[in-house]
Write an enzyme that holds these catalytic residues in place. Structure first.
Site, PDB file in Angstrom:
ATOM      1  N   GLY A   1       0.843  -1.202   0.000  1.00 33.26           N
ATOM      2  CA  GLY A   1       0.000   0.000   0.000  1.00 33.26           C
ATOM      3  C   GLY A   1       0.869   1.239   0.000  1.00 33.26           C
ATOM      4  O   GLY A   1       2.049   1.169  -0.337  1.00 33.26           O
ATOM      5  N   ASN A   2       0.305   2.374   0.368  1.00 38.34           N
ATOM      6  CA  ASN A   2       1.118   3.595   0.484  1.00 38.34           C
ATOM      7  C   ASN A   2       0.505   4.482   1.564  1.00 38.34           C
ATOM      8  O   ASN A   2      -0.520   4.148   2.145  1.00 38.34           O
ATOM      9  CB  ASN A   2       1.229   4.304  -0.871  1.00 38.34           C
ATOM     10  CG  ASN A   2      -0.127   4.677  -1.417  1.00 38.34           C
ATOM     11  OD1 ASN A   2      -0.851   5.470  -0.829  1.00 38.34           O
ATOM     12  ND2 ASN A   2      -0.503   4.074  -2.556  1.00 38.34           N
TER      13      ASN A   2
END
Ligand code: CTP
Length: 399
Positions: free
Chosen positions: A208-209
């Protein structure tokens, strides 16, 4: 122009309160409904009888009237208004608003108001120039309160300078402009992407980020406030937004986001793609939790679809499209490349080089670059304000 608009007018205890009589007259003449709330100190400067006569409503002052036993519900007052205006706004009430103090009916209504809020500060020269006042006004502004700046001139103290409340006509102009703007995207349906995407590795892990979704949610809120319907497709986020014209679709991965785009973008008049989509995803997602084994582990990644690129390919003549570019070098050149490649009308450029801008912050510093090569830089500001700058540009130049 203000026909049927409901305005809650808060009046605090400053000498400029006497000018509010004129403001109420102008608003009523233009067709608005006005309900006034007075702080205890304000009735030294303007009589409740004047206020109630001009507004054609009671002058709301206290929660609880002992004589007739009537309770004034601040939540109802807050929910009633299309707009809350506080004029004049004293340094005292400003400080209370900035810190959440709630010791009178006006402050309780402010804290429970669902509608946008506008304030017209009025104070003496040194009070207006004080760092604390400045800080408190910035706090309100960051929370989305619109500030009608004080004007320069003679002050009640005999001093001359900045601190006079804006004239009633000026305040009325701001109010009219607000309602005009609130209709500026009426009839449009806007597709918005927000937040990160999570690309599954196994049932418990993902790539993810750090995107919080704040920028996309601020854009969605601002778009709704201009009268548009919004379809908001968001990756995992803690952001919340409720509105009768909002359709929210929660997704996790880029592929889910792409599916939502394919289903909904064609029914929209425009799109704003602010999601931080993961460019790659694991080639295979394991069915079971991967157990640790060797010292090294290699996960094969494959390219995700570019959702914005796909939207650009399918864009019709009657649709407009806005994308984001997060750059660490050659920001404008790279953004221009993306604007052309993805068939955009406008691109919002962020660079991580700017302190306080980007993932996780409540602030952002943006540059807008349109397809005709016009660009405009904005200072570091709250994400709400940045959203407003983007939407102003869209309504004035893009749609
Ligand atoms: N975007 C998208 N789908 C993707 C990647 C990006 O819809 N798979 C959108 C983003 O929402 C943003 C814009 O494309 O509006 C730019 O994203 P960015 O990651 O900055 O650009 P990329 O095209 O991925 O280029 P690069 O990673 O090389 O900078």
């Amino acid at each position: 122009m203000l026909e049927g608009k409901r305005i809650v007018l808060g009046i605090t205890g400053g000498i400029a309160a006497y000018k509010v009589a004129t403001l109420i007259r102008i608003l009523k003449k233009n067709g608005a409904e006005v309900k006034c709330i007075l702080t205890p100190a304000s009735s030294d400067f303007i009589s409740p009888l004047t206020v109630s006569t001009l507004s054609d409503n009671p002058a709301y002052q206290i929660f609880w009237n002992k004589e007739d036993g009537v309770w004034t519900n601040h939540v109802d007052l807050g929910a009633w208004g299309d707009l809350m205006v506080i004029a004049p706004l004293t340094a005292n009430t400003l400080a209370k608003m900035a810190t959440g103090l709630c010791d009178n009916l006006l402050l309780a209504t402010y804290l429970s108001a669902k509608c946008p809020v506008m304030v017209a500060p009025a104070m003496d020269l040194d009070m207006y120039a004080h760092d604390t006042t400045d800080k408190n006004l910035s706090t309100l502004s960051d929370q989305g309160v619109k500030i009608i700046p004080a004007e320069s001139g003679f002050l009640a103290s005999g001093l001359e300078g900045k601190g006079r409340m804006a004239e009633p006509e000026t305040i009325a102009d701001h109010i009219t402009e607000f309602f005009e703007k609130s209709q500026s995207l009426k009839g449009e349906r806007i597709f918005i992407t927000a937040g990160p995407t999570y690309e599954g590795i196994d049932p418990v892990r993902f790539i993810g980020n750090h995107s919080s979704g704040k920028m996309g949610f601020s854009i969605a809120e601002n778009t709704l406030n201009r009268g548009a319907e919004v379809i908001l497709v968001t990756g995992p986020t803690n952001c919340k937004l409720e509105h009768k014209d909002l359709k929210r679709i929660d997704v996790r991965s880029a592929e889910e986001m792409l599916a939502a785009m394919k289903e909904h973008f064609s029914s929209c008049t425009g799109g704003i793609f602010s999601a931080a989509v993961s460019d790659y995803r694991p080639a295979k997602q394991a069915d079971q939790k991967i157990k640790k084994s060797d010292d090294k582990m290699i996960i094969e990644l494959i390219k995700n679809p570019d959702i914005l690129f796909e939207a650009g390919k399918s864009k019709r003549e009657d649709q407009w499209l806005v994308g984001f570019a997060l750059e660490t070098q050659n920001a404008l050149d790279n953004a221009k490349g993306k604007l052309e490649r993805k068939n955009l009308d406008l691109i919002v450029v962020n660079t991580l080089e700017d302190e306080g801008a980007g993932f996780g912050y409540d602030t952002n510093k943006i540059t807008l670059l349109d397809k005709n090569n016009n660009s405009i830089n904005f200072e570091l500001t709250s994400k709400d304000k940045a959203a407003s700058n983007i939407l102003n540009y869209i309504t004035e130049h893009i749609k």
